[in-house]
Write an enzyme that holds these catalytic residues in place. Structure first.
Site, mmCIF file in Angstrom:
data_model
loop_
_atom_site.group_PDB
_atom_site.id
_atom_site.type_symbol
_atom_site.label_atom_id
_atom_site.label_comp_id
_atom_site.label_asym_id
_atom_site.label_seq_id
_atom_site.Cartn_x
_atom_site.Cartn_y
_atom_site.Cartn_z
ATOM 1 C CD GLU A 1 -47.849 -19.620 16.765
ATOM 2 O OE1 GLU A 1 -48.759 -19.077 17.586
ATOM 3 O OE2 GLU A 1 -46.961 -19.543 16.688
ATOM 4 N NE ARG B 1 -46.422 -11.984 15.224
ATOM 5 C CZ ARG B 1 -46.437 -12.010 16.399
ATOM 6 N NH1 ARG B 1 -45.305 -12.506 17.210
ATOM 7 N NH2 ARG B 1 -46.747 -10.566 16.825
ATOM 8 C CG HIS C 1 -46.425 -17.588 20.184
ATOM 9 N ND1 HIS C 1 -47.191 -17.163 19.072
ATOM 10 C CD2 HIS C 1 -45.745 -16.234 20.544
ATOM 11 C CE1 HIS C 1 -46.911 -15.780 18.578
ATOM 12 N NE2 HIS C 1 -46.147 -15.438 19.951
#
Length: 315
Positions: free
Chosen positions: A271, A242, A289
């Site tokens: 993000e 993360r 990602h």
């Protein structure tokens, strides 16, 4: 019953659900329109793009199940949903190996400078070949080095198995007591138990040549200013968990000073708009990602998610 796969679902999972008698919509409803439209459905599946927070849950009492295609559920108010009697499910096992392989794509890229070579060869390869060859001449092998794995759940263990298969030593940190060995399965015909060592986090930082992070973001980075000071000089870092688990500004300083040799990042604090300093840094290997974004993982996610939805909706 109707299911909204708002961030998509693999065709195999969709077929399983339809064969079980459900209507599955794979249209994407924008986040701001969901409160008005989600009550048309009995369940919703999401990945990381769609957020299912308390206001949306309150606005849509018809929802019986929230499914997350993947591992982390930080885009869902899980406890609140469950307090309202809504089942919340995810697919933690389905993508583990895909994420682990991406970790090693970043590690192999970093130790051989591929992230920078792939940028410069198209521009300078025909005119500056010798200088580039010299610039990338000091690569290192992973074999014989120590990989530190922070978080030893399914993904952390899959990452450790690949490391062991490459001849690396593995130390790991986890909040709970973990295994002393991992079983490597070679093409189903040969299995081998190899040792792994559980250590305290600061010890992992001190002894690891490379570190891979597999933990959720809580209230502060796992590796921040103080932790960077503890790391071995020339360490390589990979974050496929993360954004925010590594302090990005401190990471840039550590890369610039040489404290960190390279970093591999699949996730980012901001993000979908990562910092420009990260995107342009010659010592950072970058992916958008995509840890679980393999055909095999998406099939497994679709199958597992469909089974969980059927189980909970037919109760």
């Amino acid at each position: 019953m109707k299911i909204l796969a708002n961030d998509g679902i693999d065709p195999i999972g969709k077929k399983i659900l339809e064969d079980a008698g459900f209507v599955v919509d794979t249209i994407h409803i924008p986040q701001e329109e969901l409160p008005a439209r989600l009550n048309e459905y009995d369940a919703i599946t999401v990945r990381s793009a769609t957020k299912v927070r308390q206001p949306l849950i309150d606005a849509c009492p018809n929802i019986k199940v929230i499914g997350r295609g993947g591992v982390g559920m930080d885009n869902i108010d899980v406890d609140y949903a469950r307090s309202k009697g809504i089942a919340v499910v995810n697919t933690p096992a389905a993508s583990s190996h895909s994420v682990a392989e991406l970790v090693f794509a970043h590690l192999l890229t970093g130790v051989r400078f591929l992230q920078d070579a792939n940028r410069k060869m198209p521009v300078e390869g025909a005119t500056n070949f010798g200088a580039l060859k010299k610039a990338y001449a000091a690569g290192v092998e992973l074999k014989g080095k120590t990989l530190g794995v922070v978080g030893f759940g399914r993904i952390g263990r899959e990452t450790a198995k690949i490391a062991l298969g490459l001849g690396m030593s593995v130390v790991y940190y986890d909040l709970f007591e973990g295994p002393k060995t991992l079983t490597l399965d070679f093409t189903g015909a040969i299995t081998l138990d190899l040792p792994v060592l559980q250590v305290e986090l600061n010890e992992l930082f001190k002894v690891s040549d490379f570190i891979s992070l597999h933990v959720p973001f809580l209230d502060k980075p796992v590796i921040g200013k103080e932790e960077f000071e503890i790391l071995k000089d020339g360490v390589g870092l990979v974050n496929a968990s993360r954004g925010g688990v590594i302090d990005e500004l401190e990471l840039i300083k550590a890369l610039d000073s040489g404290k960190v040799a390279f970093a591999g990042l699949d996730v980012f604090e901001n993000e979908p708009t990562p910092r420009t300093e990260l995107l342009t840094h010659p010592k950072i290997s970058l992916t958008p990602h995509i840890g679980a974004a393999t055909n095999e993982a998406q099939e497994r996610i679709g199958e597992e998610l469909a089974s969980l939805l059927i189980l909970n909706l037919k109760k």
